[in-house]
Each structure stands twice: as C-alpha cells, then as structure tokens.
Motif scaffolding. Structure first.
Motif, PDB file in Angstrom:
ATOM      1  N   LEU A   1       0.812  -1.218   0.000  1.00 12.94           N
ATOM      2  CA  LEU A   1       0.000   0.000   0.000  1.00 12.94           C
ATOM      3  C   LEU A   1       0.846   1.268   0.000  1.00 12.94           C
ATOM      4  O   LEU A   1       0.301   2.376  -0.094  1.00 12.94           O
ATOM      5  CB  LEU A   1      -0.934   0.006   1.217  1.00 12.94           C
ATOM      6  CG  LEU A   1      -1.971  -1.116   1.285  1.00 12.94           C
ATOM      7  CD1 LEU A   1      -2.723  -1.060   2.606  1.00 12.94           C
ATOM      8  CD2 LEU A   1      -2.947  -1.034   0.112  1.00 12.94           C
ATOM      9  N   CYS A  56      -0.403   1.894   8.211  1.00 12.46           N
ATOM     10  CA  CYS A  56      -1.244   0.784   7.752  1.00 12.46           C
ATOM     11  C   CYS A  56      -2.166   0.311   8.868  1.00 12.46           C
ATOM     12  O   CYS A  56      -3.363   0.105   8.659  1.00 12.46           O
ATOM     13  CB  CYS A  56      -0.354  -0.354   7.261  1.00 12.46           C
ATOM     14  SG  CYS A  56      -1.257  -1.722   6.507  1.00 12.46           S
ATOM     15  N   ARG A  63      -4.922   3.033   9.583  1.00 11.66           N
ATOM     16  CA  ARG A  63      -5.943   3.242   8.550  1.00 11.66           C
ATOM     17  C   ARG A  63      -6.791   2.009   8.276  1.00 11.66           C
ATOM     18  O   ARG A  63      -7.948   2.124   7.882  1.00 11.66           O
ATOM     19  CB  ARG A  63      -5.277   3.670   7.241  1.00 11.66           C
ATOM     20  CG  ARG A  63      -4.580   5.010   7.279  1.00 11.66           C
ATOM     21  CD  ARG A  63      -4.110   5.374   5.872  1.00 11.66           C
ATOM     22  NE  ARG A  63      -3.210   6.506   5.856  1.00 11.66           N
ATOM     23  CZ  ARG A  63      -2.705   7.044   4.741  1.00 11.66           C
ATOM     24  NH1 ARG A  63      -3.032   6.520   3.570  1.00 11.66           N
ATOM     25  NH2 ARG A  63      -1.887   8.071   4.807  1.00 11.66           N
ATOM     26  N   HIS A  64      -6.217   0.832   8.441  1.00  7.33           N
ATOM     27  CA  HIS A  64      -6.873  -0.363   7.905  1.00  7.33           C
ATOM     28  C   HIS A  64      -7.109  -1.478   8.918  1.00  7.33           C
ATOM     29  O   HIS A  64      -7.467  -2.586   8.516  1.00  7.33           O
ATOM     30  CB  HIS A  64      -6.058  -0.913   6.732  1.00  7.33           C
ATOM     31  CG  HIS A  64      -5.897   0.057   5.605  1.00  7.33           C
ATOM     32  ND1 HIS A  64      -6.950   0.467   4.821  1.00  7.33           N
ATOM     33  CD2 HIS A  64      -4.788   0.730   5.152  1.00  7.33           C
ATOM     34  CE1 HIS A  64      -6.524   1.333   3.917  1.00  7.33           C
ATOM     35  NE2 HIS A  64      -5.213   1.508   4.092  1.00  7.33           N
ATOM     36  N   SER A  65      -6.913  -1.220  10.200  1.00  9.96           N
ATOM     37  CA  SER A  65      -7.116  -2.302  11.165  1.00  9.96           C
ATOM     38  C   SER A  65      -7.776  -1.798  12.434  1.00  9.96           C
ATOM     39  O   SER A  65      -7.856  -0.590  12.687  1.00  9.96           O
ATOM     40  CB  SER A  65      -5.769  -2.969  11.518  1.00  9.96           C
ATOM     41  OG  SER A  65      -5.008  -2.143  12.380  1.00  9.96           O
ATOM     42  N   LEU A 121      -8.185  -6.713   9.987  1.00  7.46           N
ATOM     43  CA  LEU A 121      -8.543  -5.829   8.890  1.00  7.46           C
ATOM     44  C   LEU A 121      -9.960  -5.288   9.102  1.00  7.46           C
ATOM     45  O   LEU A 121     -10.862  -6.002   9.555  1.00  7.46           O
ATOM     46  CB  LEU A 121      -8.481  -6.553   7.555  1.00  7.46           C
ATOM     47  CG  LEU A 121      -7.097  -6.820   6.964  1.00  7.46           C
ATOM     48  CD1 LEU A 121      -7.229  -7.424   5.575  1.00  7.46           C
ATOM     49  CD2 LEU A 121      -6.265  -5.550   6.897  1.00  7.46           C
ATOM     50  N   LEU A 122     -10.139  -4.017   8.751  1.00  6.36           N
ATOM     51  CA  LEU A 122     -11.452  -3.398   8.875  1.00  6.36           C
ATOM     52  C   LEU A 122     -12.423  -3.953   7.846  1.00  6.36           C
ATOM     53  O   LEU A 122     -12.025  -4.404   6.766  1.00  6.36           O
ATOM     54  CB  LEU A 122     -11.331  -1.884   8.664  1.00  6.36           C
ATOM     55  CG  LEU A 122     -10.557  -1.095   9.718  1.00  6.36           C
ATOM     56  CD1 LEU A 122     -10.402   0.354   9.263  1.00  6.36           C
ATOM     57  CD2 LEU A 122     -11.267  -1.155  11.066  1.00  6.36           C
ATOM     58  N   CYS A 182     -14.666  -7.421   4.025  1.00  8.74           N
ATOM     59  CA  CYS A 182     -13.355  -6.789   4.167  1.00  8.74           C
ATOM     60  C   CYS A 182     -13.305  -5.550   3.276  1.00  8.74           C
ATOM     61  O   CYS A 182     -13.790  -5.569   2.142  1.00  8.74           O
ATOM     62  CB  CYS A 182     -12.261  -7.772   3.779  1.00  8.74           C
ATOM     63  SG  CYS A 182     -10.625  -7.035   3.587  1.00  8.74           S
ATOM     64  N   GLU A 183     -12.716  -4.477   3.778  1.00  6.52           N
ATOM     65  CA  GLU A 183     -12.710  -3.226   3.021  1.00  6.52           C
ATOM     66  C   GLU A 183     -11.948  -3.331   1.693  1.00  6.52           C
ATOM     67  O   GLU A 183     -12.113  -2.488   0.810  1.00  6.52           O
ATOM     68  CB  GLU A 183     -12.104  -2.093   3.852  1.00  6.52           C
ATOM     69  CG  GLU A 183     -10.635  -2.265   4.179  1.00  6.52           C
ATOM     70  CD  GLU A 183     -10.043  -1.010   4.801  1.00  6.52           C
ATOM     71  OE1 GLU A 183     -10.679   0.046   4.738  1.00  6.52           O
ATOM     72  OE2 GLU A 183      -8.928  -1.102   5.359  1.00  6.52           O
ATOM     73  N   PHE A 184     -11.136  -4.362   1.554  1.00  7.44           N
ATOM     74  CA  PHE A 184     -10.373  -4.522   0.325  1.00  7.44           C
ATOM     75  C   PHE A 184     -11.072  -5.428  -0.690  1.00  7.44           C
ATOM     76  O   PHE A 184     -10.531  -5.689  -1.766  1.00  7.44           O
ATOM     77  CB  PHE A 184      -8.976  -5.079   0.625  1.00  7.44           C
ATOM     78  CG  PHE A 184      -8.108  -4.128   1.398  1.00  7.44           C
ATOM     79  CD1 PHE A 184      -7.654  -2.959   0.813  1.00  7.44           C
ATOM     80  CD2 PHE A 184      -7.771  -4.392   2.713  1.00  7.44           C
ATOM     81  CE1 PHE A 184      -6.857  -2.072   1.515  1.00  7.44           C
ATOM     82  CE2 PHE A 184      -6.971  -3.517   3.434  1.00  7.44           C
ATOM     83  CZ  PHE A 184      -6.506  -2.353   2.829  1.00  7.44           C
TER      84      PHE A 184
END
Length: 303
Positions: A172, A179, A182-184, A193-194, A201-203
C-alpha cells in the motif's frame, strides 16, 4: 524448455496474471483460459488495446499501465501474434516489479522475445496452453477457489499476523504504523482488517475480488484450511455447505490431510497464539485418522 518441477513451482508461487489480448467472447480460447485461471484462484487482470472491460473488470490498454492501477503481474500470458512478442517482452522488463514467467500461448513462438527475457532471468514458456499445463501439473483437488467472496465477509476474522503487516504496508506504500491506523482495529488483542458497512473486508470488491491479493494476509491464503475445518468434522461440514470451492463429496479425513499438507508447503502454519491467527495453528497429532484410500471422495473410505 522448463522442467515440470520448475514450472509447477512458478505456477504455485504466482498469484497474479496479466492476460494480453484478453476478451470474453464465449467459447474463445482466451475466454476459457481466463475464466479457468480465475476459478483456480489467480487474480487476473485483462489487457486489451481497445476493450474497456473484460470478465466484468476494467481492462488496461497496455501492460505498462498496470502498476499505476496497483497491479504487478507474476505471470504475463500472451494471446497475441508472435510479431508483438518482442515489444511485450520489453514492456515486461520495464515493469517496476518484473514477472516470474512470460507465457506465450499455444501456437505462439518468438525466439527473439524468449532470448531477451531469459538473459534477464525471467522464465519463458512458448507454444503451450497454460490451462492444459496447469491441469496436468495440478490434478483436481478437494478445494478450488471460486472467487465467491464468502470468506471475505465477517468483521473481526482477518488477523494481520507478524508476517502480514510488513507485506501489506509495503504493498500500500504506507509505514506499518500508518497501515495499522488506517486499515485495522484491535480485537482480542490482535489487529484485524477493517470491514465496510456491507460486512465485507474493506479490500473486497464485487466482481473484482480481493484488491490486495498479492499482499493478502496468511489467513486469507490459508482458507478453507483453517484449524477448525481440519480437526472438527462439524466445522468442516459447515464450511463445505457454505464454500462452493470445496468438493461436495470430499471426506473430512482427506480434506484435513490435504489442507495440512498445503499449509505446510505454503509455510502458513502458525506457531505463536499471541500473534498468529488461531486458525493457522494446527498440529499433525490433531488431525483425523488417514483415509485408507487417497482419492478423498465420499464412499472411498472403508466403513
């Protein structure tokens, strides 16, 4: 010519494939191959100079456009005439992360491109179908990813283990601290992971699948070979009912031993309960007794 062991290793290591000349015309060779590779669990990105979308995904006009879209192919697979191969070989060498393998489909040979790439340490296949070779080298297993996204849903299930965070942060372009921020979120003492409002999963993106596939956490790489599914037949039956990639007639014993062998081969077995996802911590002694036969299908075990 690559030996089978080398080719098998390269196909196992690869997770992303750029298909040049991609199109989704029903019945065409490239359409069959592209859909097969997606079903086999690869992240596929179509490249075509004129088409805007292929297989419901946006298509890049050129190979060199992929890094700007966050895609770094491990394999470049060509469905283009031999006269275009030298130019595509030069494009491959110019990528910020060079591919492992340059594959010219059946009927395509280009010694000039092959020599150019081999000199730079990139493996080359000519005049062979990747679908045929993959099927030959990897006989049918009890699990084949269908990219359905079922395993990408559910808050608090995707642990960022000790090897995951550096890999994801680098992918990223963030520091490890950024990381995480922003993402956990911390759950049960571990970063997870959010998830978005849809519960995924946001991804994860519908039709596109995992947008961080190359850098996905180990628990994502391991599914459905989770501890519960390997040691508990009830958990396995629930996973088989929910996950379309698990063979309907797979037996628990065969699945468990195939899964344990895969985790060990992929170096995914966890060892630290405080940091690794518990789903990855499995010991051989916990597995069910081996099936007397090895085909893994219902009815193959002696009663």
């Amino acid at each position: 010519m690559l030996f089978d062991d080398t080719l098998r290793d390269l196909l196992s290591r690869a997770s992303s494939i750029a298909i040049l000349g991609a199109k989704d015309k029903p019945g065409s060779p490239v359409d069959r191959v592209g859909r097969f590779l997606m079903a086999a669990g690869y992240r596929v990105f179509p490249v075509h100079p004129a088409r805007r979308t292929v297989w419901g995904m946006p298509a890049a006009a050129r190979l060199e456009d992929l890094p700007g879209q966050g895609f770094h192919p491990d394999i470049v697979c060509l469905f283009r005439a031999a006269e275009h191969c030298p130019a595509h070989a030069r494009e491959s060498l110019a990528l910020p992360r060079r591919p492992l393998l340059f594959w010219m489909q059946e009927g395509i040979r280009c010694p000039e491109a092959g020599e150019m790439l081999r000199r730079e340490g990139i493996a080359v296949v000519e005049d062979r179908c990747i679908l045929t070779e993959h099927t030959r080298l990897f006989p049918a297993r009890l699990f084949t990813c269908q990219r359905c996204g079922h395993c990408c849903q559910g808050r608090g299930g995707i642990v960022l283990g000790p090897r995951d965070l550096p890999r994801l942060a680098a992918h990223l372009g963030l520091s490890k601290e950024e990381c995480l921020a922003r993402h956990s979120e911390m759950r049960g003492g571990k970063p997870m992971l959010l998830c978005g409002e849809d519960g995924f999963c946001e991804f994860y993106r519908v039709k596109l699948g995992c947008t961080i596939h190359e850098a996905r956490p180990d628990v994502c790489r391991a599914w459905p070979y989770f501890r519960g599914n390997l040691i508990d037949p009830v958990s396995f039956n629930m996973a088989r009912a929910d996950c379309p990639g698990i063979a309907r007639d797979a037996t628990h014993a065969a699945f468990a031993w195939e899964g344990f062998a895969s985790l060990r081969a992929w170096d995914l077995l966890g060892t630290d309960p405080a940091r690794d996802g518990r789903a990855l911590i499995v010991h051989e002694r916990e597995l069910p007794a081996r099936s007397p036969r090895t085909d893994g299908r219902a009815g193959s075990e002696h009663s």
